[in-house]
Design a protein around this motif. Sequence first.
Motif, PDB file in Angstrom:
ATOM      1  N   ASP A 141       3.389  22.085 -17.608  1.00  0.00           N
ATOM      2  CA  ASP A 141       3.227  23.287 -16.786  1.00  0.00           C
ATOM      3  C   ASP A 141       3.308  23.002 -15.292  1.00  0.00           C
ATOM      4  O   ASP A 141       3.960  23.726 -14.543  1.00  0.00           O
ATOM      5  CB  ASP A 141       1.920  23.998 -17.121  1.00  0.00           C
ATOM      6  N   SER A 142       2.617  21.967 -14.827  1.00  0.00           N
ATOM      7  CA  SER A 142       2.612  21.643 -13.401  1.00  0.00           C
ATOM      8  C   SER A 142       2.168  20.201 -13.246  1.00  0.00           C
ATOM      9  O   SER A 142       1.477  19.653 -14.104  1.00  0.00           O
ATOM     10  CB  SER A 142       1.660  22.573 -12.628  1.00  0.00           C
ATOM     11  N   GLY A 143       2.554  19.588 -12.151  1.00  0.00           N
ATOM     12  CA  GLY A 143       2.139  18.204 -11.945  1.00  0.00           C
ATOM     13  C   GLY A 143       2.644  17.629 -10.642  1.00  0.00           C
ATOM     14  O   GLY A 143       3.626  18.116 -10.057  1.00  0.00           O
ATOM     15  N   ASN A 144       1.954  16.603 -10.196  1.00  0.00           N
ATOM     16  CA  ASN A 144       2.382  15.830  -9.029  1.00  0.00           C
ATOM     17  C   ASN A 144       1.965  14.391  -9.273  1.00  0.00           C
ATOM     18  O   ASN A 144       0.957  13.911  -8.761  1.00  0.00           O
ATOM     19  CB  ASN A 144       1.749  16.375  -7.748  1.00  0.00           C
ATOM     20  N   TYR A 145       2.736  13.709 -10.092  1.00  0.00           N
ATOM     21  CA  TYR A 145       2.395  12.361 -10.515  1.00  0.00           C
ATOM     22  C   TYR A 145       2.435  11.344  -9.368  1.00  0.00           C
ATOM     23  O   TYR A 145       1.565  10.472  -9.291  1.00  0.00           O
ATOM     24  CB  TYR A 145       3.310  11.922 -11.661  1.00  0.00           C
ATOM     25  N   PRO A 146       3.407  11.420  -8.435  1.00  0.00           N
ATOM     26  CA  PRO A 146       3.391  10.465  -7.323  1.00  0.00           C
ATOM     27  C   PRO A 146       2.125  10.565  -6.484  1.00  0.00           C
ATOM     28  O   PRO A 146       1.596   9.550  -6.028  1.00  0.00           O
ATOM     29  CB  PRO A 146       4.638  10.847  -6.512  1.00  0.00           C
ATOM     30  N   ALA A 147       1.611  11.774  -6.286  1.00  0.00           N
ATOM     31  CA  ALA A 147       0.417  11.936  -5.454  1.00  0.00           C
ATOM     32  C   ALA A 147      -0.777  11.242  -6.079  1.00  0.00           C
ATOM     33  O   ALA A 147      -1.556  10.566  -5.387  1.00  0.00           O
ATOM     34  CB  ALA A 147       0.123  13.423  -5.246  1.00  0.00           C
ATOM     35  N   ALA A 148      -0.966  11.384  -7.385  1.00  0.00           N
ATOM     36  CA  ALA A 148      -2.099  10.751  -8.053  1.00  0.00           C
ATOM     37  C   ALA A 148      -2.001   9.235  -7.968  1.00  0.00           C
ATOM     38  O   ALA A 148      -3.006   8.544  -7.727  1.00  0.00           O
ATOM     39  CB  ALA A 148      -2.164  11.204  -9.517  1.00  0.00           C
ATOM     40  N   LEU A 149      -0.809   8.690  -8.155  1.00  0.00           N
ATOM     41  CA  LEU A 149      -0.634   7.240  -8.060  1.00  0.00           C
ATOM     42  C   LEU A 149      -0.908   6.742  -6.648  1.00  0.00           C
ATOM     43  O   LEU A 149      -1.573   5.718  -6.448  1.00  0.00           O
ATOM     44  CB  LEU A 149       0.782   6.857  -8.499  1.00  0.00           C
ATOM     45  N   ARG A 150      -0.439   7.482  -5.644  1.00  0.00           N
ATOM     46  CA  ARG A 150      -0.681   7.052  -4.258  1.00  0.00           C
ATOM     47  C   ARG A 150      -2.171   7.046  -3.941  1.00  0.00           C
ATOM     48  O   ARG A 150      -2.671   6.115  -3.282  1.00  0.00           O
ATOM     49  CB  ARG A 150       0.058   7.975  -3.287  1.00  0.00           C
ATOM     50  N   VAL A 151      -2.901   8.069  -4.407  1.00  0.00           N
ATOM     51  CA  VAL A 151      -4.341   8.110  -4.151  1.00  0.00           C
ATOM     52  C   VAL A 151      -5.035   6.923  -4.819  1.00  0.00           C
ATOM     53  O   VAL A 151      -5.923   6.291  -4.223  1.00  0.00           O
ATOM     54  CB  VAL A 151      -4.947   9.440  -4.645  1.00  0.00           C
ATOM     55  N   ALA A 152      -4.649   6.597  -6.041  1.00  0.00           N
ATOM     56  CA  ALA A 152      -5.268   5.476  -6.749  1.00  0.00           C
ATOM     57  C   ALA A 152      -5.033   4.164  -6.017  1.00  0.00           C
ATOM     58  O   ALA A 152      -5.965   3.370  -5.806  1.00  0.00           O
ATOM     59  CB  ALA A 152      -4.728   5.397  -8.179  1.00  0.00           C
ATOM     60  N   VAL A 153      -3.805   3.913  -5.617  1.00  0.00           N
ATOM     61  CA  VAL A 153      -3.477   2.655  -4.934  1.00  0.00           C
ATOM     62  C   VAL A 153      -4.175   2.584  -3.580  1.00  0.00           C
ATOM     63  O   VAL A 153      -4.761   1.550  -3.213  1.00  0.00           O
ATOM     64  CB  VAL A 153      -1.951   2.520  -4.787  1.00  0.00           C
ATOM     65  N   ASP A 154      -4.145   3.661  -2.819  1.00  0.00           N
ATOM     66  CA  ASP A 154      -4.781   3.657  -1.498  1.00  0.00           C
ATOM     67  C   ASP A 154      -6.284   3.456  -1.619  1.00  0.00           C
ATOM     68  O   ASP A 154      -6.893   2.733  -0.807  1.00  0.00           O
ATOM     69  CB  ASP A 154      -4.494   4.965  -0.766  1.00  0.00           C
ATOM     70  N   THR A 155      -6.899   4.067  -2.618  1.00  0.00           N
ATOM     71  CA  THR A 155      -8.343   3.913  -2.804  1.00  0.00           C
ATOM     72  C   THR A 155      -8.696   2.483  -3.165  1.00  0.00           C
ATOM     73  O   THR A 155      -9.676   1.916  -2.661  1.00  0.00           O
ATOM     74  CB  THR A 155      -8.846   4.872  -3.907  1.00  0.00           C
ATOM     75  N   ALA A 156      -7.912   1.871  -4.044  1.00  0.00           N
ATOM     76  CA  ALA A 156      -8.176   0.485  -4.437  1.00  0.00           C
ATOM     77  C   ALA A 156      -7.980  -0.467  -3.265  1.00  0.00           C
ATOM     78  O   ALA A 156      -8.770  -1.406  -3.071  1.00  0.00           O
ATOM     79  CB  ALA A 156      -7.268   0.097  -5.601  1.00  0.00           C
ATOM     80  N   GLU A 157      -6.949  -0.239  -2.464  1.00  0.00           N
ATOM     81  CA  GLU A 157      -6.702  -1.118  -1.313  1.00  0.00           C
ATOM     82  C   GLU A 157      -7.820  -1.031  -0.293  1.00  0.00           C
ATOM     83  O   GLU A 157      -8.146  -2.014   0.376  1.00  0.00           O
ATOM     84  CB  GLU A 157      -5.368  -0.763  -0.672  1.00  0.00           C
ATOM     85  N   ALA A 158      -8.435   0.136  -0.184  1.00  0.00           N
ATOM     86  CA  ALA A 158      -9.518   0.307   0.785  1.00  0.00           C
ATOM     87  C   ALA A 158     -10.843  -0.259   0.282  1.00  0.00           C
ATOM     88  O   ALA A 158     -11.795  -0.400   1.069  1.00  0.00           O
ATOM     89  CB  ALA A 158      -9.693   1.787   1.113  1.00  0.00           C
ATOM     90  N   ALA A 159     -10.928  -0.575  -1.016  1.00  0.00           N
ATOM     91  CA  ALA A 159     -12.203  -1.012  -1.580  1.00  0.00           C
ATOM     92  C   ALA A 159     -12.585  -2.420  -1.166  1.00  0.00           C
ATOM     93  O   ALA A 159     -13.767  -2.761  -1.141  1.00  0.00           O
ATOM     94  CB  ALA A 159     -12.147  -0.916  -3.105  1.00  0.00           C
ATOM     95  N   ALA A 160     -11.622  -3.259  -0.861  1.00  0.00           N
ATOM     96  CA  ALA A 160     -11.882  -4.632  -0.385  1.00  0.00           C
ATOM     97  C   ALA A 160     -12.824  -5.385  -1.328  1.00  0.00           C
ATOM     98  O   ALA A 160     -13.939  -5.756  -0.967  1.00  0.00           O
ATOM     99  CB  ALA A 160     -12.453  -4.598   1.034  1.00  0.00           C
TER     100      ALA A 160
END
Length: 734
Positions: A397-416
């Motif tokens: 129905d709807s989706g934005n798969y690149p956005a979810a992946l970018r948020v996951a990677v950015d969050t992990a990189e910021a976790a240090a």
Amino acid sequence: MSFGTSLGRFEDAALLDGTARFIGDMHVPGTVHLALARSPLAHARLGRVDVAPASGAGVVGAWAHADLDGLAWDQVGGDLPPRPVLAGDRVRFVGEPVAAVVAETPAIARDAASRVDVDYAPLPVAATPKAALAEDAPLLFPSAGTNLVYSRELAKGSDPLAGADLVVRRTIRNQRVAPVTMETRGVLAVPNADGLLVYAGQQNPHKLQRALTAALGDETAVRVVVPPTGGGFGARSSIYPEDLLVARLALRLGRPVQFVETRTENLMTMVHGRDQTHRIALGATRDGRLVGLDADIEANLGAYVDIQWHSIGLTARMLSGCYAIPAIAARVRGVVTNTAPTGAYRGAGRPEAAFMIERMIDVLAGRLDMDPVELRMRNFIQPEAFPSDTGLGAVYDSGNYPAALRVAVDTAEAAAFAPPAPGRVRGTGIASYVELSSGGSESAAARIDGQGRVTVTTGTSPTGQGHHTAFAQLAADELGMEPAQITVVLADTGRVAEGGGTAGSRSISIGGAAIVVASSDLAAELKARAADRLEAAPEDIVLHGGTARVAGTDVGVDLSDLAGDEGIEVASAFEAPNLNFPFGCHLAVVDVETETGEVDIVGYVAVDDCGRVLNPLLVEGQLIGGTLQGIGQALHEEATYDEMGNPQAASLLSYSIPAMRHAPRPVARRTETPSPNNPRGTKGTGESGTTGATPAVTNAVINALAPLGVADEDLTLPLTPEKVWRAMRKAGVA
């Protein structure tokens, strides 16, 4: 406006202060207790079943198959014979009920059941699909002529591997797991002047009511009530022999009959989940563009065909995951074996598909020497392509798969994260998932009485998710009230006329949508009455705090006055025009001890998109619970059988589930991509954690071990310390 608010759960007070009454807490005067004599063999012809030795002090009665007029119910799909409540001519798995004993106490009943004398003539056993499909395999149902009872082919495009520069192949297994609900199964049947009142932990009380009515006869009025229930996970969607037994015996004895299973019975006979083997070929170009997917899927259905028939069809529909794959060919086979039946388990087919495609994407990334993140981004279905038809019977129905992946990677990189300790190796795993939720229709009603009290009903059945709180929020917003002012009635066929139950993460987007429609219609009726009373236009009437007022004035009337002595009730139904498809990306960071093979999850990011979020607190609770179950499949859980069909995990000493020390607190993030298929744009969330967690953790472990030379083919779920240790030793890790 309550929508979007983290409102605490109304249900929890009774659970915390001990006033909630589960099946085992119910003590109806005159109740007697059911116990079963169960088969110790996986496959055998039944000779004499002598229940006479069960007699004794406190024993009310004992029955075999013939004593109950062959009581049975239809298996799901196909042309297989009905499943007997008590085994008739043969037994087909260890734990199948052979005789029923009713006594004054559970202990007396169990002791008496152990004295039932049964003549078994052992038959050859087929405990795996491979054994069941062998040329000389014993047939579980001779009338069917085969153990292959489900076969389906799906195709999109032409030859899926034509034009591929390289093809990666793997055999991927989703092992069999047990649901391990906190509360074991229970059922209590109470005869009364109206017929039969049945208390049961069931995700679909109307389905159970229909099954009982069919088994007992239309002349028996059956009411099913679901009390507080300790977890369902799909397994409580099934009908079980004990459900029909307590009902039949309660009517025969004229006394309440209660059954509460032991943990061993729970592990042996409650439907298991997963148990699929996928043989996969994934083709791609040298620059990492997916060309096609070829899949053979084999599912172990166990001894009787349950809801798993439907689940494996969902696996086939979801094979492409988040990716634009031009061509797909899939062949699906369901096989009966001499093991406990498999059925719906949290995700019911979708986690199996997600695990397969996310493992194959990582395998392909390794062959291409490409960043797994880049490979995913290159092949995602893009946001502008929705709604997207996968060609396999699913229209996302709807989706934005690149956005979810970018948020996951950015969050992990910021976790240090701190670096791994000596003797440990670290790995990171990603799983971008999409799953299927909701479906069908649901009824609802909204009523206001002469005191201004509002009650809403719908046909779903809670097993701990927070339905009462969520549904009260939805109704309150439509009626301009506080959620605490709304009474929610669920899980009672005597008060809710019909319902589709709780399964497939459908409660909010289908059951909740029906409540929105009913509450909106009730609000419209109240506004119309107020407009007539106040000589105003209905569109100028505002509902707030139990009154109807003309906007911008103090002129108003209490809703109780508008309801009058008879009150107002509005019934409605909602049918979704299409399913909805939650999605997200989970990222796991793990350390593996090279000396012991122990896996430690040191970081976890969960980005989930369930459309518009009604109550973030409830969503987070579902996410954490589902994620831990997915981790359990990745690292701990497996329900195994030996070649003779003997279960090897019949207690929590031999079936490992995650402990608190294994439970990371996920860093929860979300994106919101509303669904166009219901009034509030919601999607399901109950199964997202299990769908994303298993492949994310598995990919992380394999990523950690790859630099040591450990081949991914040498690792199978669950990734226990022993398995990881043996794989490392095979690779020559000292």
